[in-house]
Design a protein around this motif. Sequence first.
Motif, PDB file in Angstrom:
ATOM      1  N   THR A 113       0.841  -1.196   0.000  1.00  0.00           N
ATOM      2  CA  THR A 113       0.000   0.000   0.000  1.00  0.00           C
ATOM      3  C   THR A 113       0.877   1.248   0.000  1.00  0.00           C
ATOM      4  O   THR A 113       0.933   1.975  -0.984  1.00  0.00           O
ATOM      5  CB  THR A 113      -0.947   0.000   1.209  1.00  0.00           C
ATOM      6  OG1 THR A 113      -1.763  -1.179   1.164  1.00  0.00           O
ATOM      7  CG2 THR A 113      -1.859   1.231   1.185  1.00  0.00           C
ATOM      8  N   ILE A 114       1.572   1.488   1.092  1.00  0.00           N
ATOM      9  CA  ILE A 114       2.509   2.614   1.174  1.00  0.00           C
ATOM     10  C   ILE A 114       3.840   2.067   1.685  1.00  0.00           C
ATOM     11  O   ILE A 114       4.181   2.213   2.864  1.00  0.00           O
ATOM     12  CB  ILE A 114       1.995   3.742   2.094  1.00  0.00           C
ATOM     13  CG1 ILE A 114       0.577   4.164   1.697  1.00  0.00           C
ATOM     14  CG2 ILE A 114       2.932   4.954   2.041  1.00  0.00           C
ATOM     15  CD1 ILE A 114      -0.039   5.196   2.624  1.00  0.00           C
ATOM     16  N   PHE A 170      16.714  11.915  -4.607  1.00  0.00           N
ATOM     17  CA  PHE A 170      15.627  11.974  -3.636  1.00  0.00           C
ATOM     18  C   PHE A 170      14.282  11.923  -4.345  1.00  0.00           C
ATOM     19  O   PHE A 170      14.163  12.247  -5.526  1.00  0.00           O
ATOM     20  CB  PHE A 170      15.731  13.224  -2.754  1.00  0.00           C
ATOM     21  CG  PHE A 170      15.542  14.543  -3.468  1.00  0.00           C
ATOM     22  CD1 PHE A 170      14.293  15.153  -3.531  1.00  0.00           C
ATOM     23  CD2 PHE A 170      16.622  15.197  -4.056  1.00  0.00           C
ATOM     24  CE1 PHE A 170      14.122  16.376  -4.173  1.00  0.00           C
ATOM     25  CE2 PHE A 170      16.466  16.417  -4.692  1.00  0.00           C
ATOM     26  CZ  PHE A 170      15.198  17.011  -4.753  1.00  0.00           C
ATOM     27  N   GLY A 171      13.256  11.505  -3.615  1.00  0.00           N
ATOM     28  CA  GLY A 171      11.911  11.450  -4.159  1.00  0.00           C
ATOM     29  C   GLY A 171      11.177  12.746  -3.917  1.00  0.00           C
ATOM     30  O   GLY A 171      11.315  13.379  -2.860  1.00  0.00           O
ATOM     31  N   ARG A 189       9.069   6.592  -1.815  1.00  0.00           N
ATOM     32  CA  ARG A 189       9.237   6.815  -0.383  1.00  0.00           C
ATOM     33  C   ARG A 189      10.674   6.606   0.087  1.00  0.00           C
ATOM     34  O   ARG A 189      11.132   7.248   1.016  1.00  0.00           O
ATOM     35  CB  ARG A 189       8.321   5.865   0.391  1.00  0.00           C
ATOM     36  CG  ARG A 189       6.927   6.397   0.589  1.00  0.00           C
ATOM     37  CD  ARG A 189       6.930   7.560   1.544  1.00  0.00           C
ATOM     38  NE  ARG A 189       5.664   8.285   1.505  1.00  0.00           N
ATOM     39  CZ  ARG A 189       5.486   9.438   2.111  1.00  0.00           C
ATOM     40  NH1 ARG A 189       6.471  10.009   2.765  1.00  0.00           N
ATOM     41  NH2 ARG A 189       4.328  10.037   2.044  1.00  0.00           N
ATOM     42  N   THR A 190      11.361   5.680  -0.536  1.00  0.00           N
ATOM     43  CA  THR A 190      12.717   5.346  -0.095  1.00  0.00           C
ATOM     44  C   THR A 190      13.532   4.908  -1.299  1.00  0.00           C
ATOM     45  O   THR A 190      13.011   4.262  -2.200  1.00  0.00           O
ATOM     46  CB  THR A 190      12.695   4.214   0.950  1.00  0.00           C
ATOM     47  OG1 THR A 190      12.047   4.659   2.127  1.00  0.00           O
ATOM     48  CG2 THR A 190      14.105   3.777   1.316  1.00  0.00           C
ATOM     49  N   LEU A 220      17.478   0.347  -5.290  1.00  0.00           N
ATOM     50  CA  LEU A 220      16.107  -0.066  -5.033  1.00  0.00           C
ATOM     51  C   LEU A 220      15.294   1.146  -4.630  1.00  0.00           C
ATOM     52  O   LEU A 220      15.762   1.989  -3.848  1.00  0.00           O
ATOM     53  CB  LEU A 220      16.042  -1.104  -3.913  1.00  0.00           C
ATOM     54  CG  LEU A 220      16.611  -2.488  -4.175  1.00  0.00           C
ATOM     55  CD1 LEU A 220      16.479  -3.338  -2.915  1.00  0.00           C
ATOM     56  CD2 LEU A 220      15.923  -3.174  -5.343  1.00  0.00           C
ATOM     57  N   ALA A 221      14.055   1.234  -5.128  1.00  0.00           N
ATOM     58  CA  ALA A 221      13.150   2.314  -4.732  1.00  0.00           C
ATOM     59  C   ALA A 221      11.808   1.716  -4.355  1.00  0.00           C
ATOM     60  O   ALA A 221      11.339   0.748  -4.971  1.00  0.00           O
ATOM     61  CB  ALA A 221      12.981   3.322  -5.872  1.00  0.00           C
ATOM     62  N   LEU A 222      11.191   2.285  -3.317  1.00  0.00           N
ATOM     63  CA  LEU A 222       9.844   1.905  -2.901  1.00  0.00           C
ATOM     64  C   LEU A 222       8.873   2.939  -3.437  1.00  0.00           C
ATOM     65  O   LEU A 222       9.041   4.141  -3.190  1.00  0.00           O
ATOM     66  CB  LEU A 222       9.739   1.835  -1.381  1.00  0.00           C
ATOM     67  CG  LEU A 222      10.739   0.941  -0.643  1.00  0.00           C
ATOM     68  CD1 LEU A 222      10.390   0.879   0.839  1.00  0.00           C
ATOM     69  CD2 LEU A 222      10.767  -0.457  -1.238  1.00  0.00           C
ATOM     70  N   VAL A 223       7.851   2.503  -4.141  1.00  0.00           N
ATOM     71  CA  VAL A 223       6.903   3.404  -4.789  1.00  0.00           C
ATOM     72  C   VAL A 223       5.501   3.115  -4.258  1.00  0.00           C
ATOM     73  O   VAL A 223       5.036   1.971  -4.287  1.00  0.00           O
ATOM     74  CB  VAL A 223       6.918   3.226  -6.326  1.00  0.00           C
ATOM     75  CG1 VAL A 223       6.014   4.259  -6.996  1.00  0.00           C
ATOM     76  CG2 VAL A 223       8.352   3.340  -6.856  1.00  0.00           C
TER      77      VAL A 223
END
Length: 402
Positions: A48-49, A334-335, A362-363, A373-376
Amino acid sequence: MKIKSQILSIGAGIFLLGCTDAMIVVPEAPFPIADDSFVIDTVATGFTIPYGIAIVGEEEYFITDRIGKMFHLDGNNLTELMGLPAVVTFGVPGLPAILHGGLMDISLHPDYASNGWIYICYLAEDGFAKVSRLTLENHTIDRFETIFITRDQNYTGNGMRIAWQDEGHFFLNVGNSDFSTSTNPIMHAQDLNHDAGKIHRLGEDGGIPSDNPLFDGSTSPTSIWSYGHRDVQGLFYERSSDTLYGLEHGPKGGDEFNIIEKGGNYGWPLLSFGINYDGASVSTISEDSAFVFTVFPEHTWTVPTRSGGQALAPSCLLKVSGSTISDWNDHFIFGSLAFRRLMKYNPETQETVALNVTGRVRTIKQLPGGDLLALVERNDLRRANGKIIKIRQLPKKEPDDM
């Protein structure tokens, strides 16, 4: 005095479509889009987030989801972990307004291979921001210790991030995004008896290091390392230079890139380079007055709009080094939550560009081999379709057969 640099960029966008469509769109980029070459692979979906990720190895990670879930991904096997503490976040009836909350960052102890400690930070059911450490047995928590609790409830706090300084100490951000204005200043971030709006430095067991700052009027150090922060959602420690970097949300504009100094006062809400959401001034003192006793940002961002400016809303921070993506090395990535894409910032030239990595990132973290790696977050409010993506170099073209 003026800040060291300030970039203004034109561009704003609609974040949500009408109520009949729950898809979240990507606005026009606020900066030119770089032509950096890379490939994006989807590693895992169904979040979700997704907020924090702790990297065990190239293909093994722990992931937190703000709604209160934690997962272990090992290769292609994604397993939800059991026994986590209850958290509060958006939409809880009867509670004060919560500006984020939930289960946030996750980090491995530097000696995780030997002790198994995993650190998490979150807004607990009682409204206090906390850090706990845990170990796992068969994907279930078997040891759990709460090692830090804020002295006051923090419903208006935002992000919490963990950055390890060494094997025995870590930094922790606790946000404070109250709607402060010049006529109604909310001074939690300036109050050294309040833990919000601060960066804290803690021992591995939550103890207070003896070499933490000793502030005027105190007889002993506290956990506070620096104060006067609105919300440092990007926190990155560079061991080679012993430098802690913070990327901080402004209100409407005035997002800040800071080098965090021991004992420093970063000014919020006495001075801000943004304005309040209703267009009112935030600052209660002038830049000249603030320069005497606060640390000014290295850089700020404000995107001009007809209503006086907009923030990028930075969500994470990574200084890239030794990556497979050569165009990103020695830059900060950065995001931007507001513009739903990754940004690249060059601290030498002060140049910011957008990247062709879209979504509310987010990260972002770097793998041992150099890929990222990126968290979306989810882009459809009706579905849990948040994801983990891998960003890697563009494969080299093979020469044509002779």
